[in-house]
Design a protein around this motif. Structure first.
Motif, PDB file in Angstrom:
ATOM      1  N   MET A  33      37.526  57.324  37.085  1.00  0.00           N
ATOM      2  CA  MET A  33      36.909  55.959  37.605  1.00  0.00           C
ATOM      3  C   MET A  33      36.247  56.251  39.001  1.00  0.00           C
ATOM      4  SD  MET A  33      38.646  52.521  39.050  1.00  0.00           S
ATOM      5  CE  MET A  33      39.500  52.075  37.536  1.00  0.00           C
ATOM      6  N   ALA A  34      35.070  55.970  39.122  1.00  0.00           N
ATOM      7  CA  ALA A  34      34.299  56.323  40.409  1.00  0.00           C
ATOM      8  C   ALA A  34      34.846  55.478  41.635  1.00  0.00           C
ATOM      9  CB  ALA A  34      32.869  55.700  40.127  1.00  0.00           C
ATOM     10  N   ARG A  35      34.884  56.157  42.831  1.00  0.00           N
ATOM     11  CA  ARG A  35      35.528  55.573  43.983  1.00  0.00           C
ATOM     12  C   ARG A  35      34.472  54.379  44.358  1.00  0.00           C
ATOM     13  NH1 ARG A  35      36.902  59.939  46.406  1.00  0.00           N
ATOM     14  NH2 ARG A  35      38.940  59.475  46.178  1.00  0.00           N
ATOM     15  N   ARG A  36      35.085  53.360  44.729  1.00  0.00           N
ATOM     16  CA  ARG A  36      34.153  52.094  45.176  1.00  0.00           C
ATOM     17  C   ARG A  36      34.504  51.623  46.514  1.00  0.00           C
ATOM     18  NH1 ARG A  36      34.258  47.447  40.655  1.00  0.00           N
ATOM     19  NH2 ARG A  36      32.968  46.497  42.170  1.00  0.00           N
ATOM     20  N   SER A  37      33.520  51.223  47.394  1.00  0.00           N
ATOM     21  CA  SER A  37      33.804  50.857  48.746  1.00  0.00           C
ATOM     22  C   SER A  37      33.462  49.538  48.801  1.00  0.00           C
ATOM     23  CB  SER A  37      32.751  51.674  49.537  1.00  0.00           C
ATOM     24  OG  SER A  37      31.313  51.294  49.343  1.00  0.00           O
ATOM     25  N   THR A  38      33.166  48.490  47.703  1.00  0.00           N
ATOM     26  CA  THR A  38      32.708  47.026  47.844  1.00  0.00           C
ATOM     27  C   THR A  38      33.761  46.655  46.540  1.00  0.00           C
ATOM     28  OG1 THR A  38      30.675  47.250  46.702  1.00  0.00           O
ATOM     29  CG2 THR A  38      30.764  47.493  49.179  1.00  0.00           C
ATOM     30  N   ILE A  39      34.010  45.493  46.821  1.00  0.00           N
ATOM     31  CA  ILE A  39      34.622  44.886  45.424  1.00  0.00           C
ATOM     32  C   ILE A  39      34.147  43.400  45.661  1.00  0.00           C
ATOM     33  CG2 ILE A  39      36.816  43.939  44.302  1.00  0.00           C
ATOM     34  CD1 ILE A  39      37.487  46.767  44.089  1.00  0.00           C
ATOM     35  N   GLU A  40      34.240  42.442  44.674  1.00  0.00           N
ATOM     36  CA  GLU A  40      34.014  41.070  44.739  1.00  0.00           C
ATOM     37  C   GLU A  40      34.955  40.379  43.602  1.00  0.00           C
ATOM     38  OE1 GLU A  40      30.588  37.614  44.771  1.00  0.00           O
ATOM     39  OE2 GLU A  40      30.036  39.648  44.916  1.00  0.00           O
ATOM     40  N   LEU A  41      35.763  39.370  43.947  1.00  0.00           N
ATOM     41  CA  LEU A  41      36.334  38.629  42.943  1.00  0.00           C
ATOM     42  C   LEU A  41      36.259  36.999  43.227  1.00  0.00           C
ATOM     43  CD1 LEU A  41      40.036  40.668  43.035  1.00  0.00           C
ATOM     44  CD2 LEU A  41      38.184  40.944  41.550  1.00  0.00           C
ATOM     45  N   THR A  42      36.610  36.727  41.896  1.00  0.00           N
ATOM     46  CA  THR A  42      36.358  34.984  41.968  1.00  0.00           C
ATOM     47  C   THR A  42      37.599  34.332  41.709  1.00  0.00           C
ATOM     48  OG1 THR A  42      34.012  35.171  41.472  1.00  0.00           O
ATOM     49  CG2 THR A  42      35.071  33.091  41.004  1.00  0.00           C
ATOM     50  N   PRO A  49      37.449  23.307  48.885  1.00  0.00           N
ATOM     51  CA  PRO A  49      37.888  22.294  48.097  1.00  0.00           C
ATOM     52  C   PRO A  49      38.736  23.023  46.818  1.00  0.00           C
ATOM     53  CG  PRO A  49      35.640  22.092  48.505  1.00  0.00           C
ATOM     54  CD  PRO A  49      35.852  23.400  48.963  1.00  0.00           C
ATOM     55  N   ARG A  50      39.788  22.341  46.577  1.00  0.00           N
ATOM     56  CA  ARG A  50      40.296  22.611  45.143  1.00  0.00           C
ATOM     57  C   ARG A  50      39.526  22.287  43.964  1.00  0.00           C
ATOM     58  NH1 ARG A  50      45.628  19.380  46.315  1.00  0.00           N
ATOM     59  NH2 ARG A  50      46.946  20.470  47.628  1.00  0.00           N
ATOM     60  N   ASP A  51      39.784  23.187  43.036  1.00  0.00           N
ATOM     61  CA  ASP A  51      39.114  23.151  41.773  1.00  0.00           C
ATOM     62  C   ASP A  51      37.407  23.379  42.034  1.00  0.00           C
ATOM     63  OD1 ASP A  51      38.863  22.847  38.913  1.00  0.00           O
ATOM     64  OD2 ASP A  51      38.319  20.772  38.987  1.00  0.00           O
ATOM     65  N   THR A  52      37.239  24.568  43.096  1.00  0.00           N
ATOM     66  CA  THR A  52      36.071  25.042  43.004  1.00  0.00           C
ATOM     67  C   THR A  52      35.955  26.569  43.083  1.00  0.00           C
ATOM     68  OG1 THR A  52      35.568  23.209  44.671  1.00  0.00           O
ATOM     69  CG2 THR A  52      34.122  25.023  45.069  1.00  0.00           C
ATOM     70  N   PRO A  53      34.955  27.211  42.382  1.00  0.00           N
ATOM     71  CA  PRO A  53      35.132  28.622  42.398  1.00  0.00           C
ATOM     72  C   PRO A  53      35.049  29.246  43.746  1.00  0.00           C
ATOM     73  CG  PRO A  53      33.699  27.822  40.529  1.00  0.00           C
ATOM     74  CD  PRO A  53      34.010  26.484  41.770  1.00  0.00           C
ATOM     75  N   VAL A  54      35.772  30.013  44.141  1.00  0.00           N
ATOM     76  CA  VAL A  54      35.535  30.782  45.276  1.00  0.00           C
ATOM     77  C   VAL A  54      35.390  32.293  45.192  1.00  0.00           C
ATOM     78  CG1 VAL A  54      36.874  31.481  47.441  1.00  0.00           C
ATOM     79  CG2 VAL A  54      37.272  29.079  46.319  1.00  0.00           C
ATOM     80  N   SER A  55      34.186  32.858  45.910  1.00  0.00           N
ATOM     81  CA  SER A  55      34.089  34.269  45.671  1.00  0.00           C
ATOM     82  C   SER A  55      34.744  35.044  47.120  1.00  0.00           C
ATOM     83  CB  SER A  55      32.418  34.423  45.752  1.00  0.00           C
ATOM     84  OG  SER A  55      32.060  36.069  45.654  1.00  0.00           O
ATOM     85  N   VAL A  56      35.492  36.048  46.862  1.00  0.00           N
ATOM     86  CA  VAL A  56      35.908  36.783  47.862  1.00  0.00           C
ATOM     87  C   VAL A  56      35.301  38.332  47.842  1.00  0.00           C
ATOM     88  CG1 VAL A  56      37.969  37.703  49.247  1.00  0.00           C
ATOM     89  CG2 VAL A  56      37.878  35.484  47.839  1.00  0.00           C
ATOM     90  N   GLN A  57      34.619  38.626  48.782  1.00  0.00           N
ATOM     91  CA  GLN A  57      34.002  40.049  49.052  1.00  0.00           C
ATOM     92  C   GLN A  57      34.809  40.771  49.919  1.00  0.00           C
ATOM     93  OE1 GLN A  57      30.092  39.010  50.244  1.00  0.00           O
ATOM     94  NE2 GLN A  57      29.515  38.054  47.976  1.00  0.00           N
ATOM     95  N   ALA A  58      34.805  42.205  49.441  1.00  0.00           N
ATOM     96  CA  ALA A  58      35.377  42.984  50.256  1.00  0.00           C
ATOM     97  C   ALA A  58      34.875  44.378  50.625  1.00  0.00           C
ATOM     98  CB  ALA A  58      37.076  43.344  49.916  1.00  0.00           C
ATOM     99  N   ARG A  59      34.777  45.045  51.534  1.00  0.00           N
ATOM    100  CA  ARG A  59      33.999  46.266  51.803  1.00  0.00           C
ATOM    101  C   ARG A  59      34.866  47.109  52.668  1.00  0.00           C
ATOM    102  NH1 ARG A  59      30.231  43.207  54.698  1.00  0.00           N
ATOM    103  NH2 ARG A  59      28.507  43.399  52.956  1.00  0.00           N
ATOM    104  N   VAL A  60      34.727  48.515  52.389  1.00  0.00           N
ATOM    105  CA  VAL A  60      35.417  49.611  53.199  1.00  0.00           C
ATOM    106  C   VAL A  60      34.388  49.568  54.544  1.00  0.00           C
ATOM    107  CG1 VAL A  60      36.203  51.805  53.655  1.00  0.00           C
ATOM    108  CG2 VAL A  60      36.454  50.803  51.690  1.00  0.00           C
ATOM    109  N   VAL A  61      35.134  49.582  55.762  1.00  0.00           N
ATOM    110  CA  VAL A  61      34.044  49.818  57.206  1.00  0.00           C
ATOM    111  C   VAL A  61      34.849  50.883  57.748  1.00  0.00           C
ATOM    112  CG1 VAL A  61      33.366  47.253  57.212  1.00  0.00           C
ATOM    113  CG2 VAL A  61      35.539  47.847  58.116  1.00  0.00           C
TER     114      VAL A  61
END
Length: 315
Positions: A1-10, A63-75
């Protein structure tokens, strides 16, 4: 698996424990921890444990029942640590994607025995990445000052509102090695602060600032956990609650400190603002000493915040 410095989850929360229609701060921090952990583990290709959860203001409610995007990056990386910058976004029909909060997380890479191991260095490839790395190192100075201030607070915390939650650590929210995830501990801290502030104010409350949590050691499934919360400072609308988490085997009479936090709670008025609350007046010498240290903590935390809260001033 390639090393990743960014990820986004919902994520999306349908039900919650609060009477408010917004997602509790502890739940959001848990989402941040899951995303940031995935980013850190992808970079290190090892198991990781949460070392620090940074301060965060909730500039917009989720708000509840709302899609939320969380982004993460190595700094930034240290010898065994990975510093992750995260942000939480929701999509508005007219304004597009809105940032609700941002947070810095620190993870330590560990081997199968739980010992820290070296991590691959992160080399900034742009001026923006270089500035993010420098900012991460500067924040460590404030974190050490915060830790020293909290460590100097007496165990006897005076006369203000307080409570203790005590339970066995039984949760499916674990790291691959079986230790309890930092995000789960954050939810316990937020819940204890929420109850303490509600008991003091007599109103439903919500977190506008949370995080700033230092983890000293992990919690194992089956440990007896004690979450102590005490009001240590009030502003005209804000309630600062110091929370200490202790854990150990159920027969231990003096469990070790696992983590601390200092959430700031307000009582929403239902119209997008916070209610004025009765200020807490220190009585004893211990009260005055604790309030003074809490003001210092507030100032240190303000120095590391990315953006101000729309609900309360810095006081």
């Amino acid at each position: 698996m390639a090393r990743r410095s960014t990820i986004e989850l919902t994520f999306r929360e349908v039900k919650g424990t609060s009477k408010e229609t917004t997602v509790a701060g502890g739940v959001i921090v848990d989402w941040i921890d899951k995303t940031a952990y995935a980013c850190a583990a992808s970079w290190t290709r090892t198991a990781c444990v949460t070392s620090y959860v940074g301060n965060m203001h909730f500039t917009k409610p989720v708000p509840r029942d709302t899609p939320v995007s969380v982004q993460a990056r190595v700094v930034h990386t240290g010898r065994t640590s990975v510093h992750i910058q995260t942000r939480v976004l929701i999509q508005h029909a007219e304004e597009g994607w809105l940032v609700c909060t941002e947070c810095y997380m620190i993870y330590v890479a560990v081997d199968e025995d739980g010992e820290a191991v070296p991590v691959p260095p992160f080399e900034p490839s742009s001026e923006l990445e270089r500035r993010r790395s420098v900012d991460a190192t500067q924040r460590m100075v404030f974190r050490r000052q915060v830790e020293e201030t909290i460590s100097s607070m007496p165990e006897d915390m005076g006369t203000s509102e307080e409570l203790t939650l005590r339970f066995l650590a039984e949760t499916e929210e674990k790291y691959p090695d079986g230790k309890i995830r930092g995000g789960a501990v954050m939810k316990w801290i937020d819940l204890a602060a929420e109850i303490c502030a509600e008991r003091y104010s007599g109103c439903d409350v919500a977190a506008v600032l949370t995080g700033g949590v230092r983890f000293y050691r992990p919690i194992t499934t089956g440990d007896l956990v004690e979450v102590d919360a005490r009001l240590v400072l009030t502003g005209s609308k804000s309630m600062h609650v110091l929370v200490r988490v202790r854990a150990g085997a159920r027969w231990e009479k003096h469990p070790e400190v696992v983590a601390y936090g200092l959430p700031v709670m307000v009582a929403p008025d239902g119209a997008g603002a916070a209610r004025h609350i009765t200020s807490w007046q220190p009585i004893t010498d211990e009260d005055h000493a604790i309030a003074e240290k809490a003001r210092r903590l507030r100032d240190l935390r303000n120095a590391t915040l990315l953006s101000p809260s729309p609900l309360i001033s810095a006081g």
